[in-house]
Motif scaffolding. Sequence first.
Motif, PDB file in Angstrom:
ATOM      1  N   SER A  98      -4.381 -14.621   2.459  1.00 20.02           N
ATOM      2  CA  SER A  98      -4.493 -13.805   1.255  1.00 20.02           C
ATOM      3  C   SER A  98      -5.847 -13.142   1.142  1.00 20.02           C
ATOM      4  CB  SER A  98      -4.230 -14.684   0.018  1.00 20.02           C
ATOM      5  OG  SER A  98      -4.383 -13.935  -1.157  1.00 20.02           O
ATOM      6  N   SER A  99      -6.905 -13.854   1.491  1.00 22.02           N
ATOM      7  CA  SER A  99      -8.252 -13.317   1.314  1.00 22.02           C
ATOM      8  C   SER A  99      -8.746 -12.502   2.507  1.00 22.02           C
ATOM      9  CB  SER A  99      -9.247 -14.459   1.044  1.00 22.02           C
ATOM     10  OG  SER A  99      -9.293 -15.327   2.155  1.00 22.02           O
ATOM     11  N   ARG A 100      -8.092 -12.662   3.671  1.00 22.75           N
ATOM     12  CA  ARG A 100      -8.559 -11.979   4.871  1.00 22.75           C
ATOM     13  C   ARG A 100      -7.399 -11.282   5.579  1.00 22.75           C
ATOM     14  NH1 ARG A 100     -13.928 -11.854   6.618  1.00 22.75           N
ATOM     15  NH2 ARG A 100     -13.169 -12.172   8.730  1.00 22.75           N
ATOM     16  N   PRO A 101      -6.857 -10.208   5.014  1.00 22.91           N
ATOM     17  CA  PRO A 101      -5.825  -9.471   5.738  1.00 22.91           C
ATOM     18  C   PRO A 101      -6.406  -8.882   7.013  1.00 22.91           C
ATOM     19  CG  PRO A 101      -6.588  -8.216   3.852  1.00 22.91           C
ATOM     20  CD  PRO A 101      -7.223  -9.578   3.752  1.00 22.91           C
ATOM     21  N   ARG A 102      -5.530  -8.519   7.956  1.00 19.57           N
ATOM     22  CA  ARG A 102      -6.009  -8.097   9.266  1.00 19.57           C
ATOM     23  C   ARG A 102      -6.781  -6.784   9.180  1.00 19.57           C
ATOM     24  NH1 ARG A 102      -2.653  -8.769  14.835  1.00 19.57           N
ATOM     25  NH2 ARG A 102      -4.321  -8.129  16.259  1.00 19.57           N
ATOM     26  N   ARG A 103      -6.114  -5.697   8.757  1.00 20.12           N
ATOM     27  CA  ARG A 103      -6.770  -4.400   8.574  1.00 20.12           C
ATOM     28  C   ARG A 103      -6.132  -3.724   7.364  1.00 20.12           C
ATOM     29  NH1 ARG A 103      -5.862  -3.989  14.409  1.00 20.12           N
ATOM     30  NH2 ARG A 103      -7.826  -4.230  15.548  1.00 20.12           N
ATOM     31  N   VAL A 104      -6.957  -3.382   6.367  1.00 20.72           N
ATOM     32  CA  VAL A 104      -6.450  -2.756   5.145  1.00 20.72           C
ATOM     33  C   VAL A 104      -7.407  -1.655   4.713  1.00 20.72           C
ATOM     34  CG1 VAL A 104      -5.741  -3.096   2.753  1.00 20.72           C
ATOM     35  CG2 VAL A 104      -5.374  -4.919   4.406  1.00 20.72           C
ATOM     36  N   LEU A 105      -6.851  -0.543   4.270  1.00 20.14           N
ATOM     37  CA  LEU A 105      -7.618   0.532   3.644  1.00 20.14           C
ATOM     38  C   LEU A 105      -7.203   0.632   2.179  1.00 20.14           C
ATOM     39  CD1 LEU A 105      -7.672   3.484   6.227  1.00 20.14           C
ATOM     40  CD2 LEU A 105      -9.579   2.017   5.541  1.00 20.14           C
ATOM     41  N   PHE A 106      -8.183   0.477   1.288  1.00 18.67           N
ATOM     42  CA  PHE A 106      -7.956   0.685  -0.144  1.00 18.67           C
ATOM     43  C   PHE A 106      -8.460   2.086  -0.494  1.00 18.67           C
ATOM     44  CE2 PHE A 106      -8.320  -3.893   0.362  1.00 18.67           C
ATOM     45  CZ  PHE A 106      -7.239  -4.357  -0.367  1.00 18.67           C
ATOM     46  N   ILE A 107      -7.574   2.929  -1.011  1.00 17.96           N
ATOM     47  CA  ILE A 107      -7.910   4.320  -1.303  1.00 17.96           C
ATOM     48  C   ILE A 107      -7.694   4.571  -2.788  1.00 17.96           C
ATOM     49  CG2 ILE A 107      -7.400   6.728  -0.782  1.00 17.96           C
ATOM     50  CD1 ILE A 107      -6.447   5.867   1.948  1.00 17.96           C
ATOM     51  N   THR A 108      -8.749   5.057  -3.443  1.00 15.97           N
ATOM     52  CA  THR A 108      -8.711   5.259  -4.888  1.00 15.97           C
ATOM     53  C   THR A 108      -9.277   6.625  -5.247  1.00 15.97           C
ATOM     54  OG1 THR A 108      -9.167   2.895  -5.136  1.00 15.97           O
ATOM     55  CG2 THR A 108      -9.317   4.250  -7.115  1.00 15.97           C
ATOM     56  N   ALA A 109      -8.582   7.338  -6.115  1.00  7.40           N
ATOM     57  CA  ALA A 109      -9.076   8.608  -6.657  1.00  7.40           C
ATOM     58  C   ALA A 109      -9.574   8.375  -8.072  1.00  7.40           C
ATOM     59  CB  ALA A 109      -7.976   9.666  -6.649  1.00  7.40           C
ATOM     60  N   ASP A 110     -10.831   8.754  -8.319  1.00  4.64           N
ATOM     61  CA  ASP A 110     -11.396   8.607  -9.658  1.00  4.64           C
ATOM     62  C   ASP A 110     -10.804   9.630 -10.612  1.00  4.64           C
ATOM     63  OD1 ASP A 110     -12.882   6.568  -8.741  1.00  4.64           O
ATOM     64  OD2 ASP A 110     -14.794   7.613  -8.729  1.00  4.64           O
ATOM     65  N   ALA A 111     -11.166   9.505 -11.862  1.00  5.27           N
ATOM     66  CA  ALA A 111     -10.706  10.453 -12.865  1.00  5.27           C
ATOM     67  C   ALA A 111     -11.178  11.870 -12.539  1.00  5.27           C
ATOM     68  CB  ALA A 111     -11.207  10.043 -14.250  1.00  5.27           C
ATOM     69  N   ILE A 171      -2.226   0.652   4.287  1.00  2.00           N
ATOM     70  CA  ILE A 171      -2.895   1.572   3.362  1.00  2.00           C
ATOM     71  C   ILE A 171      -2.400   1.282   1.952  1.00  2.00           C
ATOM     72  CG2 ILE A 171      -3.244   3.981   2.715  1.00  2.00           C
ATOM     73  CD1 ILE A 171      -2.908   4.741   5.615  1.00  2.00           C
ATOM     74  N   ARG A 172      -3.327   1.008   1.055  1.00  2.00           N
ATOM     75  CA  ARG A 172      -2.986   0.690  -0.335  1.00  2.00           C
ATOM     76  C   ARG A 172      -3.715   1.653  -1.257  1.00  2.00           C
ATOM     77  NH1 ARG A 172      -3.727  -5.912   0.207  1.00  2.00           N
ATOM     78  NH2 ARG A 172      -1.974  -6.236   1.654  1.00  2.00           N
ATOM     79  N   GLU A 173      -2.967   2.373  -2.054  1.00  2.00           N
ATOM     80  CA  GLU A 173      -3.559   3.323  -2.995  1.00  2.00           C
ATOM     81  C   GLU A 173      -3.897   2.601  -4.296  1.00  2.00           C
ATOM     82  OE1 GLU A 173      -2.044   7.334  -3.381  1.00  2.00           O
ATOM     83  OE2 GLU A 173      -0.768   7.033  -1.621  1.00  2.00           O
ATOM     84  N   ARG A 174      -4.897   1.776  -4.219  1.00  2.00           N
ATOM     85  CA  ARG A 174      -5.402   1.047  -5.380  1.00  2.00           C
ATOM     86  C   ARG A 174      -6.806   0.553  -5.061  1.00  2.00           C
ATOM     87  NH1 ARG A 174      -4.774  -4.541  -4.553  1.00  2.00           N
ATOM     88  NH2 ARG A 174      -3.252  -5.158  -2.956  1.00  2.00           N
ATOM     89  N   PRO A 175      -7.579   0.174  -6.106  1.00  2.00           N
ATOM     90  CA  PRO A 175      -8.959  -0.270  -5.862  1.00  2.00           C
ATOM     91  C   PRO A 175      -9.013  -1.574  -5.083  1.00  2.00           C
ATOM     92  CG  PRO A 175      -8.622   0.341  -8.171  1.00  2.00           C
ATOM     93  CD  PRO A 175      -7.273   0.285  -7.535  1.00  2.00           C
ATOM     94  N   LEU A 176     -10.179  -1.831  -4.525  1.00  2.00           N
ATOM     95  CA  LEU A 176     -10.426  -3.082  -3.830  1.00  2.00           C
ATOM     96  C   LEU A 176     -10.307  -4.244  -4.803  1.00  2.00           C
ATOM     97  CD1 LEU A 176     -11.529  -4.700  -1.351  1.00  2.00           C
ATOM     98  CD2 LEU A 176     -13.809  -4.258  -2.268  1.00  2.00           C
ATOM     99  N   PRO A 177      -9.396  -5.204  -4.563  1.00  2.00           N
ATOM    100  CA  PRO A 177      -9.260  -6.336  -5.491  1.00  2.00           C
ATOM    101  C   PRO A 177     -10.423  -7.305  -5.335  1.00  2.00           C
ATOM    102  CG  PRO A 177      -7.797  -6.629  -3.624  1.00  2.00           C
ATOM    103  CD  PRO A 177      -8.440  -5.267  -3.459  1.00  2.00           C
ATOM    104  N   ALA A 178     -10.855  -7.852  -6.461  1.00  2.00           N
ATOM    105  CA  ALA A 178     -11.982  -8.779  -6.429  1.00  2.00           C
ATOM    106  C   ALA A 178     -11.554 -10.224  -6.225  1.00  2.00           C
ATOM    107  CB  ALA A 178     -12.784  -8.672  -7.731  1.00  2.00           C
ATOM    108  N   TYR A 179     -10.317 -10.558  -6.549  1.00  2.00           N
ATOM    109  CA  TYR A 179      -9.895 -11.955  -6.534  1.00  2.00           C
ATOM    110  C   TYR A 179      -8.640 -12.156  -5.693  1.00  2.00           C
ATOM    111  CZ  TYR A 179     -13.050 -12.029 -10.494  1.00  2.00           C
ATOM    112  OH  TYR A 179     -14.139 -11.899 -11.297  1.00  2.00           O
ATOM    113  N   SER A 180      -8.519 -11.412  -4.574  1.00  2.66           N
ATOM    114  CA  SER A 180      -7.313 -11.518  -3.770  1.00  2.66           C
ATOM    115  C   SER A 180      -7.135 -12.914  -3.184  1.00  2.66           C
ATOM    116  CB  SER A 180      -7.354 -10.483  -2.642  1.00  2.66           C
ATOM    117  OG  SER A 180      -8.491 -10.699  -1.824  1.00  2.66           O
TER     118      SER A 180
END
Length: 259
Positions: A40-53, A177-186
């Motif tokens: 859960s805390s160490r996925p293999r390869r992940v990109l978190f992509i977020t667009a600000d306001a 690829i996840r279109e959401r912010p980097l989670p702090a408590y994954s």
Amino acid sequence: MGAWLALPAAEPWYLTGPWLTGTGMALLAIVVGAWAAFRSSRPRRVLFITADAVVPLVNTAPGLDGHRLEVSLDGRTLAAPHVMTVDVVSRGARDIPPEAFAGRPLELRFGVAVVALLDQYTDPGRPGVHAPEVTVADHALHLGPSLLTRKHWLRYTVLLDGEPEFTCAGNLVDVTIRERPLPAYSGLLGAAGSLAMGVFLLLALIPTFVEHPQLALNAAVAVLLSVAVVLAVLLPNRRQIREARAHRAAQATGPRAGD
């Protein structure tokens, strides 16, 4: 002289059924709990992509009726200028090599014309890594193919002509690829799953514990060992929590290239 009655030797305590059962439970709890927390805390390869306001540069304001307010860049007049910032954060157990792009870039699509790339910020998390290649297309930014480290943080600020609708497109090999912010408590998801499994197991074995108090003691030891191992696995996740908080703070202040 009477013959001595030979009594069968008692089994060693470490070979008794309750002790072996408790030890097996301890090993199962440790292995499963640690594996769940690590995955859960160490996925293999992940990109978190977020667009600000989106920030419009021309607002409707009192007193502008009958007047025309224009925004232009190098002589080009923009009908509906907007500024948007996009964050691309790489997290995982391994780097994303250029080969993972399969010869095609990651596309950050805005749905409207990209007038200019105003600013870019990159933090690879270690020295000696060049900034990824990025080019401006008609309605998108093309990122890569380039090396993205497992701790890479990229930020792009673009000037657009129109109100954007952000999407991303890419087919990177072995990259989620996840279109959401980097989670702090994954990593807490793994701990929660391990705890739930342990509670269920303990409840199911209550009748056995009543008949074998030693087994209950072994189960308690198993739970403590499992919690210790899970916490040891999750301790590195504290760094990810700090990074996520710093990431959000930087989004508010707007880091500049070279900071």
